[in-house]
Design an enzyme around this catalytic site. Structure first.
Site, mmCIF file in Angstrom:
data_model
loop_
_atom_site.group_PDB
_atom_site.id
_atom_site.type_symbol
_atom_site.label_atom_id
_atom_site.label_comp_id
_atom_site.label_asym_id
_atom_site.label_seq_id
_atom_site.Cartn_x
_atom_site.Cartn_y
_atom_site.Cartn_z
ATOM 1 N N ASP A 20 0.825 -1.231 -0.029
ATOM 2 C CA ASP A 20 -0.155 0.030 0.035
ATOM 3 C C ASP A 20 0.687 1.530 -0.055
ATOM 4 O O ASP A 20 1.967 1.311 0.638
ATOM 5 C CB ASP A 20 -0.902 0.162 1.227
ATOM 6 C CG ASP A 20 -1.998 1.161 1.056
ATOM 7 O OD1 ASP A 20 -2.172 1.461 -0.097
ATOM 8 O OD2 ASP A 20 -2.672 1.273 2.295
ATOM 9 N N ARG A 24 0.238 7.568 -2.540
ATOM 10 C CA ARG A 24 0.784 8.446 -1.836
ATOM 11 C C ARG A 24 2.429 8.695 -2.026
ATOM 12 O O ARG A 24 2.620 9.966 -2.093
ATOM 13 C CB ARG A 24 0.640 8.264 -0.200
ATOM 14 C CG ARG A 24 -0.765 8.588 0.185
ATOM 15 C CD ARG A 24 -0.772 7.858 1.487
ATOM 16 N NE ARG A 24 -1.339 6.709 1.263
ATOM 17 C CZ ARG A 24 -1.327 5.578 2.283
ATOM 18 N NH1 ARG A 24 -1.142 5.827 3.446
ATOM 19 N NH2 ARG A 24 -1.847 4.298 1.814
ATOM 20 N N TRP A 25 3.087 7.908 -2.328
ATOM 21 C CA TRP A 25 4.501 7.957 -2.731
ATOM 22 C C TRP A 25 4.549 8.868 -3.856
ATOM 23 O O TRP A 25 5.543 9.735 -3.984
ATOM 24 C CB TRP A 25 5.066 6.624 -2.988
ATOM 25 C CG TRP A 25 6.584 6.497 -3.320
ATOM 26 C CD1 TRP A 25 7.362 6.639 -2.152
ATOM 27 C CD2 TRP A 25 7.134 6.784 -4.283
ATOM 28 N NE1 TRP A 25 8.682 6.323 -2.769
ATOM 29 C CE2 TRP A 25 8.655 6.541 -4.098
ATOM 30 C CE3 TRP A 25 7.026 7.008 -5.760
ATOM 31 C CZ2 TRP A 25 9.677 6.795 -4.969
ATOM 32 C CZ3 TRP A 25 7.715 7.059 -6.683
ATOM 33 C CH2 TRP A 25 9.226 7.015 -6.424
ATOM 34 N N ARG A 33 -0.257 8.929 -9.858
ATOM 35 C CA ARG A 33 -0.339 7.843 -9.444
ATOM 36 C C ARG A 33 0.417 6.596 -9.853
ATOM 37 O O ARG A 33 1.037 5.734 -9.314
ATOM 38 C CB ARG A 33 -1.751 7.309 -8.920
ATOM 39 C CG ARG A 33 -2.713 8.547 -8.262
ATOM 40 C CD ARG A 33 -3.884 7.901 -8.117
ATOM 41 N NE ARG A 33 -4.043 6.799 -7.478
ATOM 42 C CZ ARG A 33 -4.347 6.321 -6.449
ATOM 43 N NH1 ARG A 33 -3.930 7.292 -5.257
ATOM 44 N NH2 ARG A 33 -4.136 5.104 -5.826
ATOM 45 N N HIS A 37 2.913 3.151 -8.974
ATOM 46 C CA HIS A 37 2.806 1.670 -9.321
ATOM 47 C C HIS A 37 4.075 1.176 -9.980
ATOM 48 O O HIS A 37 4.597 -0.034 -9.697
ATOM 49 C CB HIS A 37 1.331 1.519 -10.286
ATOM 50 C CG HIS A 37 0.343 1.829 -9.224
ATOM 51 N ND1 HIS A 37 0.091 1.523 -8.184
ATOM 52 C CD2 HIS A 37 -0.747 2.460 -9.885
ATOM 53 C CE1 HIS A 37 -1.235 1.732 -7.811
ATOM 54 N NE2 HIS A 37 -1.700 2.843 -8.736
ATOM 55 N N GLU A 67 -12.258 -4.585 -5.078
ATOM 56 C CA GLU A 67 -12.771 -3.129 -5.072
ATOM 57 C C GLU A 67 -11.825 -2.445 -5.873
ATOM 58 O O GLU A 67 -12.309 -1.250 -6.026
ATOM 59 C CB GLU A 67 -12.714 -2.523 -3.465
ATOM 60 C CG GLU A 67 -13.387 -3.577 -2.513
ATOM 61 C CD GLU A 67 -13.219 -4.887 -2.089
ATOM 62 O OE1 GLU A 67 -12.089 -5.270 -2.231
ATOM 63 O OE2 GLU A 67 -13.996 -5.506 -1.622
ATOM 64 N N ASN A 68 -10.555 -2.688 -6.067
ATOM 65 C CA ASN A 68 -9.825 -1.704 -6.840
ATOM 66 C C ASN A 68 -10.371 -1.313 -8.370
ATOM 67 O O ASN A 68 -10.067 -0.646 -9.007
ATOM 68 C CB ASN A 68 -8.480 -2.488 -7.061
ATOM 69 C CG ASN A 68 -7.541 -2.075 -5.991
ATOM 70 O OD1 ASN A 68 -6.672 -3.010 -5.685
ATOM 71 N ND2 ASN A 68 -7.732 -1.060 -5.162
ATOM 72 N N ARG A 71 -11.561 2.073 -9.296
ATOM 73 C CA ARG A 71 -10.805 3.076 -9.348
ATOM 74 C C ARG A 71 -10.967 3.893 -11.043
ATOM 75 O O ARG A 71 -11.502 3.176 -11.756
ATOM 76 C CB ARG A 71 -9.155 2.659 -9.284
ATOM 77 C CG ARG A 71 -8.918 2.498 -7.998
ATOM 78 C CD ARG A 71 -7.424 2.177 -7.547
ATOM 79 N NE ARG A 71 -7.240 2.104 -6.174
ATOM 80 C CZ ARG A 71 -6.069 2.225 -5.614
ATOM 81 N NH1 ARG A 71 -4.881 2.463 -6.468
ATOM 82 N NH2 ARG A 71 -5.923 1.882 -4.364
#
Ligand code: FPP
Length: 249
Positions: A20, A24-25, A33, A37, A67-68, A71
């Protein structure tokens, strides 16, 4: 932290990781985003190599949850492409390191190209025996349990199973993880402290380890640190400390 600090006699057989913090990274670097990844793949590579190096039998990575799929399409497409490319690029390394690839989840939801490449690599690496790398893809633990219940009910209706014989083992044998031992250790990166629908049945007695490191920064030394931490814990499985001490004499 180096691998020398790990006690080889009490090594967990199976470590599962909720990767996870990619988004944020990336945000911290003012990047999109997807960049997070991409860099996350480096962390995957180093962690897999480190796990094989110390002799883990199973490493499960939560790569994409059911759930992804909610996105933005752009991110999903990029993730799927990354997955395909990584699988293609890493097949050689998996073969060289004698690592078998497996996958759990509702794999039929994956894009055709992704599923094809995944199945190719699973097939190609199926005889490898140093370690099993399990990718959780389109995975939902609640869906997994619901499917197990459905399959069991069908067997009862067909007279293949007596409902009085249903026990924990029956459920275990109908999960995606039927041939995989439960993880002794579950790691989650990025400081979030929740399970997010991951291996709910299988982690009943797992030790949980949370680290603030964002996934793209995670390296094998962080895995070793988590394992050393795990090895300092006393796993009682409902028994008392005194009982465990006696058993260990
Ligand atoms: C969580 O970070 C990460 C993911 C949902 C995807 C993980 C995928 C990879 C590391 C790349 C491909 C993987 C393999 C196995 C080849 P997040 O996006 O939820 O981050 P955030 O919480 O900071 O937004």
């Amino acid at each position: 932290m180096t691998s020398a600090e790990i006690n080889k006699d009490t090594l967990p057989k199976h470590v599962a990781i909720i990767m996870d913090g990619n988004g944020r990274w990336a945000k911290k670097q003012s990047k999109i985003r997807i960049f997070g990844h991409k860099v996350g793949v480096k962390a995957v590579r180093d962690t897999v190599e480190g796990a094989a190096q110390i002799g883990l039998s199973y490493l499960t990575l939560y790569a994409f949850s059911s759930e992804n799929w909610k996105r933005p399409k752009k991110e999903i497409d990029a993730l799927m492409e990354l997955l395909v490319n990584t699988i293609i690029d890493e097949t050689k390394t998996l073969m060289e390191n004698n690592i078998r690839l497996q996958a759990i989840g509702n794999l039929e939801d994956l894009p055709k190209k992704c599923l094809q490449n995944l199945n190719n690599t699973i097939e190609k690496t199926s005889k490898n025996s140093q370690m099993t790398l399990v990718l959780a893809l389109s995975y939902s633990s609640k869906k997994e349990v619901a499917q197990a219940v459905k399959d069991i009910v069908k067997k009862v209706q067909n007279g293949k199973l007596n409902s009085n014989d249903i026990n924990e083992e029956t459920i275990q044998n109908h999960l995606f993880t039927q041939n995989i031992p439960d993880p002794e250790l579950l790691i989650r990166t990025s400081g979030e402290q929740r399970i997010s629908n991951f291996l709910l049945w299988q982690i009943a007695y797992s030790e949980l380890y949370f680290t603030n490191i964002l996934w793209p920064d995670f390296r094998r030394d962080n895995l070793f640190e988590a394992i050393v931490n795990y090895q300092k814990r006393e796993r009682r499985f409902g028994k008392t400390s005194e009982q465990i001490e006696k058993e260990n004499v």
